[in-house]
Design a protein around this motif. Structure first.
Motif, PDB file in Angstrom:
ATOM      1  N   ILE A 116     -19.924 128.491  73.966  1.00  0.00           N
ATOM      2  CA  ILE A 116     -18.591 127.972  74.229  1.00  0.00           C
ATOM      3  C   ILE A 116     -17.626 128.631  73.250  1.00  0.00           C
ATOM      4  N   LEU A 117     -16.728 129.413  73.761  1.00  0.00           N
ATOM      5  CA  LEU A 117     -15.742 130.073  72.908  1.00  0.00           C
ATOM      6  C   LEU A 117     -14.398 129.382  73.080  1.00  0.00           C
ATOM      7  N   ASP A 118     -14.094 128.545  72.131  1.00  0.00           N
ATOM      8  CA  ASP A 118     -12.850 127.785  72.210  1.00  0.00           C
ATOM      9  C   ASP A 118     -11.709 128.661  71.702  1.00  0.00           C
ATOM     10  N   GLU A 119     -10.569 128.521  72.330  1.00  0.00           N
ATOM     11  CA  GLU A 119      -9.393 129.327  71.936  1.00  0.00           C
ATOM     12  C   GLU A 119      -9.713 130.805  71.972  1.00  0.00           C
ATOM     13  N   ILE A 120     -10.322 131.192  73.027  1.00  0.00           N
ATOM     14  CA  ILE A 120     -10.795 132.573  73.143  1.00  0.00           C
ATOM     15  C   ILE A 120      -9.640 133.561  73.154  1.00  0.00           C
ATOM     16  N   ASP A 121      -8.485 133.095  73.578  1.00  0.00           N
ATOM     17  CA  ASP A 121      -7.325 133.995  73.628  1.00  0.00           C
ATOM     18  C   ASP A 121      -6.936 134.470  72.230  1.00  0.00           C
ATOM     19  N   GLN A 127     -33.081 115.927  76.562  1.00  0.00           N
ATOM     20  CA  GLN A 127     -34.028 115.253  75.681  1.00  0.00           C
ATOM     21  C   GLN A 127     -34.904 114.295  76.486  1.00  0.00           C
ATOM     22  N   GLU A 128     -34.262 113.626  77.444  1.00  0.00           N
ATOM     23  CA  GLU A 128     -35.004 112.735  78.336  1.00  0.00           C
ATOM     24  C   GLU A 128     -36.130 113.495  79.028  1.00  0.00           C
ATOM     25  N   LEU A 129     -35.763 114.692  79.464  1.00  0.00           N
ATOM     26  CA  LEU A 129     -36.737 115.504  80.179  1.00  0.00           C
ATOM     27  C   LEU A 129     -37.749 116.135  79.228  1.00  0.00           C
ATOM     28  N   GLY A 130     -37.421 116.061  77.951  1.00  0.00           N
ATOM     29  CA  GLY A 130     -38.337 116.630  76.968  1.00  0.00           C
ATOM     30  C   GLY A 130     -38.337 118.139  76.937  1.00  0.00           C
ATOM     31  N   GLY A 131     -37.235 118.728  77.356  1.00  0.00           N
ATOM     32  CA  GLY A 131     -37.179 120.195  77.366  1.00  0.00           C
ATOM     33  C   GLY A 131     -36.467 120.724  76.142  1.00  0.00           C
ATOM     34  N   ASP A 132     -36.681 121.988  75.836  1.00  0.00           N
ATOM     35  CA  ASP A 132     -35.953 122.583  74.723  1.00  0.00           C
ATOM     36  C   ASP A 132     -35.548 124.000  75.092  1.00  0.00           C
ATOM     37  N   TYR A 133     -35.292 124.188  76.357  1.00  0.00           N
ATOM     38  CA  TYR A 133     -35.013 125.537  76.836  1.00  0.00           C
ATOM     39  C   TYR A 133     -33.516 125.768  77.020  1.00  0.00           C
ATOM     40  N   LEU A 134     -32.715 124.896  76.398  1.00  0.00           N
ATOM     41  CA  LEU A 134     -31.274 125.030  76.577  1.00  0.00           C
ATOM     42  C   LEU A 134     -30.582 124.791  75.248  1.00  0.00           C
ATOM     43  N   GLN A 135     -29.704 125.711  74.892  1.00  0.00           N
ATOM     44  CA  GLN A 135     -28.957 125.524  73.656  1.00  0.00           C
ATOM     45  C   GLN A 135     -27.488 125.817  73.883  1.00  0.00           C
ATOM     46  N   PHE A 136     -26.663 125.037  73.212  1.00  0.00           N
ATOM     47  CA  PHE A 136     -25.234 125.297  73.251  1.00  0.00           C
ATOM     48  C   PHE A 136     -24.804 125.880  71.914  1.00  0.00           C
ATOM     49  N   ILE A 137     -23.888 126.808  71.988  1.00  0.00           N
ATOM     50  CA  ILE A 137     -23.272 127.312  70.760  1.00  0.00           C
ATOM     51  C   ILE A 137     -21.781 127.107  70.900  1.00  0.00           C
ATOM     52  N   TYR A 138     -21.219 126.343  70.001  1.00  0.00           N
ATOM     53  CA  TYR A 138     -19.789 126.112  70.080  1.00  0.00           C
ATOM     54  C   TYR A 138     -19.092 126.867  68.959  1.00  0.00           C
ATOM     55  N   VAL A 139     -18.157 127.715  69.314  1.00  0.00           N
ATOM     56  CA  VAL A 139     -17.405 128.451  68.308  1.00  0.00           C
ATOM     57  C   VAL A 139     -15.916 128.283  68.583  1.00  0.00           C
ATOM     58  N   ASN A 140     -15.223 127.818  67.586  1.00  0.00           N
ATOM     59  CA  ASN A 140     -13.778 127.753  67.723  1.00  0.00           C
ATOM     60  C   ASN A 140     -13.179 129.007  67.095  1.00  0.00           C
ATOM     61  N   CYS A 141     -12.644 129.845  67.942  1.00  0.00           N
ATOM     62  CA  CYS A 141     -12.181 131.150  67.473  1.00  0.00           C
ATOM     63  C   CYS A 141     -10.881 131.061  66.683  1.00  0.00           C
ATOM     64  N   LYS A 142     -10.267 129.902  66.693  1.00  0.00           N
ATOM     65  CA  LYS A 142      -8.965 129.848  66.053  1.00  0.00           C
ATOM     66  C   LYS A 142      -9.073 129.563  64.561  1.00  0.00           C
TER      67      LYS A 142
END
Length: 406
Positions: free
Chosen positions: A156-161, A90-105
DNA sequence: GTCAATTCACATGAAAGAGACCACGGTCTAGTG
DNA sequence: CTAGACCGTGGTCTCTTTCATGTGAATTGACGA
């Protein structure tokens, strides 16, 4: 008829609750809380950060695989780094990066490939029906959503196992291969797993692509747990509430359970709640013991109550066998008793195959303990031991009766 | 007494069916101008 | 003409059944000492 007395009692409970609150901020001890500072995980956080840093320049980062026991700070650290990176972005003012968090459990998320992709779309603020579409349509929609511009997507795939156990490793493979279908965006995957042996069961191709980078989170030892607890306790409780030795005991308990920090925090919180209910002004060492029992008990009874009817029938069968002082319980015995029970309660009788699976699931849930043994000419079977301590057993029986007969 | 074959009573796997849910597209209907 | 109701098709999900194969040691019976 007992209205008056009831009111008084309630009033008392409420007022004591208000005046005698040990907590300053209970949410600090809840598991979804993200602290400002993460104790004893500096090295791991640095590693994660340095692996993910190229994303800030809009470059694809290596896939990362993280493993460590439950409550060793994996999720916490990754989230922490994510937040910091997003701040920087945000400091850099960019928007070219996104995180996706999924908890598979999480029950509603995991289970199927479809739902995991659907959950990812959800995270991106898209909407997708819960069912009804072909799976490849869902993939298509996902690709469409992220490929609108040049950007880096870190999943991000949490508890991927858990997910791989339920589905197959095919979906990770599909995910890693998605990059070749994307024109603009690029995907990186961070897999988080509790199981150390998880990797061994994977398809070699998946394994090598998923673990471009690997990171191990060691379990906390008792001393480290104490530090963590102290920091949190200070924020959570009012001053002078904790008695001498409480933190130590808490840490010791949790250290026994593979250094599970989440467990330690739960213990502390529940101990606080118990003390509060007793209208005490301090949290004593004994409260930790009660908390430990209560957590176990709640967990088990919760399972007994929420599990489907057929499961309850099987459990009731096992329970009644146990009550009749039969020392060694085998699958066949349970099945017979279960059949009787079904007829008595006018329920459908499932096949032995299915009951066998149900027993295996109870084993996973920790309500029973099974061991496959061979009795020679008497064949092979599961030896079943109930893991419900006495008082819980009675409660469980109560619950079962209520939900089966009424 | 020793050894290999046999045998039991399930475990474990794979596949497929039943019934519930749902989206989508096409068709029909009633209301509107 | 158009919005909404209604249907049929095709898809997923969960729980379950069916069919098939696997398995570890007690038991058995043949064998030789």
């Amino acid at each position: 008829m007992i209205k008056g007395c009831n009111m008084d009692k309630l009033d008392k409970i409420f007022s004591s609750f208000i005046s005698n609150n040990l907590f300053k901020n209970k949410s600090v001890l809840q598991s979804n809380y993200s602290p400002e500072q993460i104790t004893h995980r500096e090295a791991q956080i640095e590693s994660v950060a340095s692996i993910l840093a190229p994303a800030l320049r809009g470059e694809r980062v290596s896939n990362l695989f993280i493993y460590g026991n439950t409550g060793s700070g994996k999720t916490l650290s990754v989230r922490y780094v994510r937040d910091k990176i997003l701040e920087k972005l945000q400091e850099l003012g960019g928007d070219y990066l996104q995180f996706i968090y999924v908890n598979c459990k999480l029950k509603k998320v995991a289970d199927t490939e479809y739902r995991i992709v659907a959950e990812m779309i959800h995270e991106l603020k898209g909407s997708i029906p819960a069912t009804g579409l072909p799976t490849d349509q869902v993939y298509l929609k996902f690709i469409e959503m992220i490929d609108v511009k040049k950007q880096v997507i870190i999943i991000i795939l949490d508890e991927i196992d858990e997910a791989v156990k339920k589905i197959s490793d095919r979906f990770i493979y599909t995910l890693t291969r998605l990059n070749s279908e994307l024109k603009n965006a690029q995907i990186s995957i961070i897999g988080i797993s509790n199981s150390l042996t998880f990797m061994d069961h994977l398809d070699p191709r998946v394994r090598s692509s998923l673990s471009e980078e690997e990171l191990v989170f060691p379990s906390y030892n008792a001393l480290q747990l104490q530090d963590i607890l102290r920091v949190r306790a200070e924020q959570a409780f009012k001053e002078g509430v904790l008695e001498e030795g409480v933190i130590e005991k808490c840490a010791a308990y949790a250290a026994r359970e593979h250094g599970d920090a989440r467990r330690a925090l739960d213990l502390l919180r529940v101990a606080g709640e118990i003390s509060e209910r007793e209208e005490g002004t301090k949290i004593k060492v004994e409260h930790i013991d009660s908390a430990n029992q209560k957590i176990e008990k709640d967990k088990m009874l919760d399972i007994v109550e929420k599990v489907p009817k057929q499961f309850q029938l099987v459990l009731a069968a096992a329970l009644s066998l146990h009550k009749n002082k039969i020392e060694e319980i085998f699958t066949g015995d349970v099945y017979n008793t279960y059949q009787d029970l079904c007829q008595k309660t006018r329920n459908e009788v499932l096949t032995q195959r299915r009951v066998s699976d149900i027993l295996a699931e109870f084993d996973m849930l920790g309500l029973i303990n099974t061991r496959v043994i061979s009795k020679g000419r008497q064949g092979r079977t599961r030896e079943i031991k109930l893991m419900l301590p006495g008082p819980i057993q009675d409660k469980a029986e109560e619950i079962l009766q209520k939900s089966l007969y009424l």
